[in-house]
Motif scaffolding. Structure first.
Motif, PDB file in Angstrom:
ATOM      1  N   ASN A  94       0.831  -1.202   0.000  1.00  0.00           N
ATOM      2  CA  ASN A  94       0.000   0.000   0.000  1.00  0.00           C
ATOM      3  C   ASN A  94       0.865   1.252   0.000  1.00  0.00           C
ATOM      4  O   ASN A  94       0.647   2.172  -0.789  1.00  0.00           O
ATOM      5  CB  ASN A  94      -0.920   0.020   1.228  1.00  0.00           C
ATOM      6  N   THR A  95       1.828   1.280   0.905  1.00  0.00           N
ATOM      7  CA  THR A  95       2.631   2.480   1.111  1.00  0.00           C
ATOM      8  C   THR A  95       4.015   2.078   1.576  1.00  0.00           C
ATOM      9  O   THR A  95       4.159   1.109   2.315  1.00  0.00           O
ATOM     10  CB  THR A  95       1.989   3.380   2.195  1.00  0.00           C
ATOM     11  N   GLU A 100       9.821  10.334  14.047  1.00  0.00           N
ATOM     12  CA  GLU A 100       9.244  11.316  13.130  1.00  0.00           C
ATOM     13  C   GLU A 100       9.008  10.673  11.765  1.00  0.00           C
ATOM     14  O   GLU A 100       9.900  10.007  11.226  1.00  0.00           O
ATOM     15  CB  GLU A 100      10.187  12.516  12.978  1.00  0.00           C
ATOM     16  N   LEU A 101       7.834  10.880  11.216  1.00  0.00           N
ATOM     17  CA  LEU A 101       7.564  10.427   9.862  1.00  0.00           C
ATOM     18  C   LEU A 101       8.245  11.378   8.886  1.00  0.00           C
ATOM     19  O   LEU A 101       8.052  12.595   8.976  1.00  0.00           O
ATOM     20  CB  LEU A 101       6.060  10.390   9.610  1.00  0.00           C
ATOM     21  N   VAL A 102       9.028  10.844   7.975  1.00  0.00           N
ATOM     22  CA  VAL A 102       9.823  11.670   7.071  1.00  0.00           C
ATOM     23  C   VAL A 102       9.174  11.780   5.694  1.00  0.00           C
ATOM     24  O   VAL A 102       9.019  12.882   5.161  1.00  0.00           O
ATOM     25  CB  VAL A 102      11.239  11.095   6.927  1.00  0.00           C
ATOM     26  N   ALA A 103       8.825  10.634   5.096  1.00  0.00           N
ATOM     27  CA  ALA A 103       8.307  10.658   3.728  1.00  0.00           C
ATOM     28  C   ALA A 103       7.491   9.393   3.466  1.00  0.00           C
ATOM     29  O   ALA A 103       7.761   8.349   4.052  1.00  0.00           O
ATOM     30  CB  ALA A 103       9.443  10.762   2.715  1.00  0.00           C
ATOM     31  N   LEU A 104       6.488   9.536   2.588  1.00  0.00           N
ATOM     32  CA  LEU A 104       5.653   8.404   2.208  1.00  0.00           C
ATOM     33  C   LEU A 104       5.565   8.303   0.693  1.00  0.00           C
ATOM     34  O   LEU A 104       5.550   9.340   0.004  1.00  0.00           O
ATOM     35  CB  LEU A 104       4.223   8.555   2.741  1.00  0.00           C
ATOM     36  N   PHE A 105       5.493   7.081   0.196  1.00  0.00           N
ATOM     37  CA  PHE A 105       5.257   6.828  -1.223  1.00  0.00           C
ATOM     38  C   PHE A 105       4.049   5.917  -1.308  1.00  0.00           C
ATOM     39  O   PHE A 105       4.125   4.748  -0.949  1.00  0.00           O
ATOM     40  CB  PHE A 105       6.476   6.178  -1.878  1.00  0.00           C
ATOM     41  N   LEU A 126       7.214  -0.934   5.312  1.00  0.00           N
ATOM     42  CA  LEU A 126       6.329  -1.377   4.234  1.00  0.00           C
ATOM     43  C   LEU A 126       4.943  -1.589   4.841  1.00  0.00           C
ATOM     44  O   LEU A 126       4.794  -2.389   5.783  1.00  0.00           O
ATOM     45  CB  LEU A 126       6.847  -2.670   3.614  1.00  0.00           C
ATOM     46  N   VAL A 127       3.964  -0.910   4.330  1.00  0.00           N
ATOM     47  CA  VAL A 127       2.574  -1.092   4.760  1.00  0.00           C
ATOM     48  C   VAL A 127       1.887  -1.896   3.671  1.00  0.00           C
ATOM     49  O   VAL A 127       1.740  -1.429   2.542  1.00  0.00           O
ATOM     50  CB  VAL A 127       1.859   0.257   4.953  1.00  0.00           C
ATOM     51  N   GLY A 128       1.501  -3.123   3.997  1.00  0.00           N
ATOM     52  CA  GLY A 128       0.910  -3.959   2.972  1.00  0.00           C
ATOM     53  C   GLY A 128       0.530  -5.320   3.485  1.00  0.00           C
ATOM     54  O   GLY A 128       0.369  -5.523   4.698  1.00  0.00           O
ATOM     55  N   TYR A 129       0.379  -6.237   2.533  1.00  0.00           N
ATOM     56  CA  TYR A 129      -0.062  -7.591   2.838  1.00  0.00           C
ATOM     57  C   TYR A 129       1.010  -8.591   2.415  1.00  0.00           C
ATOM     58  O   TYR A 129       1.625  -8.437   1.350  1.00  0.00           O
ATOM     59  CB  TYR A 129      -1.348  -7.913   2.076  1.00  0.00           C
TER      60      TYR A 129
END
Length: 121
Positions: free
Chosen positions: A32-33, A46-51, A97-100
């Protein structure tokens, strides 16, 4: 199992650049992201960057205009190009990694082990 391995950290002078990479492997079904976080000593993470899967990107205000996140989908790899580095960028950088996975129907966050970035003269 999903594994993430970060690389590219190190020591750099203020104003310099580094490129972090994160390679994902294992039983990845879908992503997902991809996210980069960082944590400096004594500070909160701290969250830096997302794709996002739509190829949309988002950045923390503290790095906007200096950092660029990109993804090589064919290789399940995400990069973080960091330019104009400042001492305040010193931290351990983590890839997520956000996903399945193919063996788990739940959406999960899979973390790498982190890579140290030190900005100092």
């Amino acid at each position: 199992q999903v594994q993430l391995v970060e690389s590219g950290g190190g020591l750099v002078q203020p104003g310099g650049s580094l490129r972090l990479s994160c390679a994902a492997s294992g039983n990845i079904f879908s992503i997902n992201t991809m996210v980069w976080y960082r944590q400096a000593p004594g500070k909160e993470r701290e969250l830096v960057a997302l794709f996002f899967s739509t190829s949309t990107t988002k950045y923390a205000d503290s790095v906007k205009g200096r950092f660029t996140i990109s993804r090589d989908s064919a290789k399940n790899t995400v990069h973080l190009q960091m330019n104009s580095l400042k001492p305040d960028d010193t931290a351990v950088y983590y890839c997520v990694l956000v996903g399945y996975s193919s063996t788990d129907s739940n959406l999960r966050n899979y973390w790498g082990q982190g890579t140290q970035v030190t900005v100092s003269s």
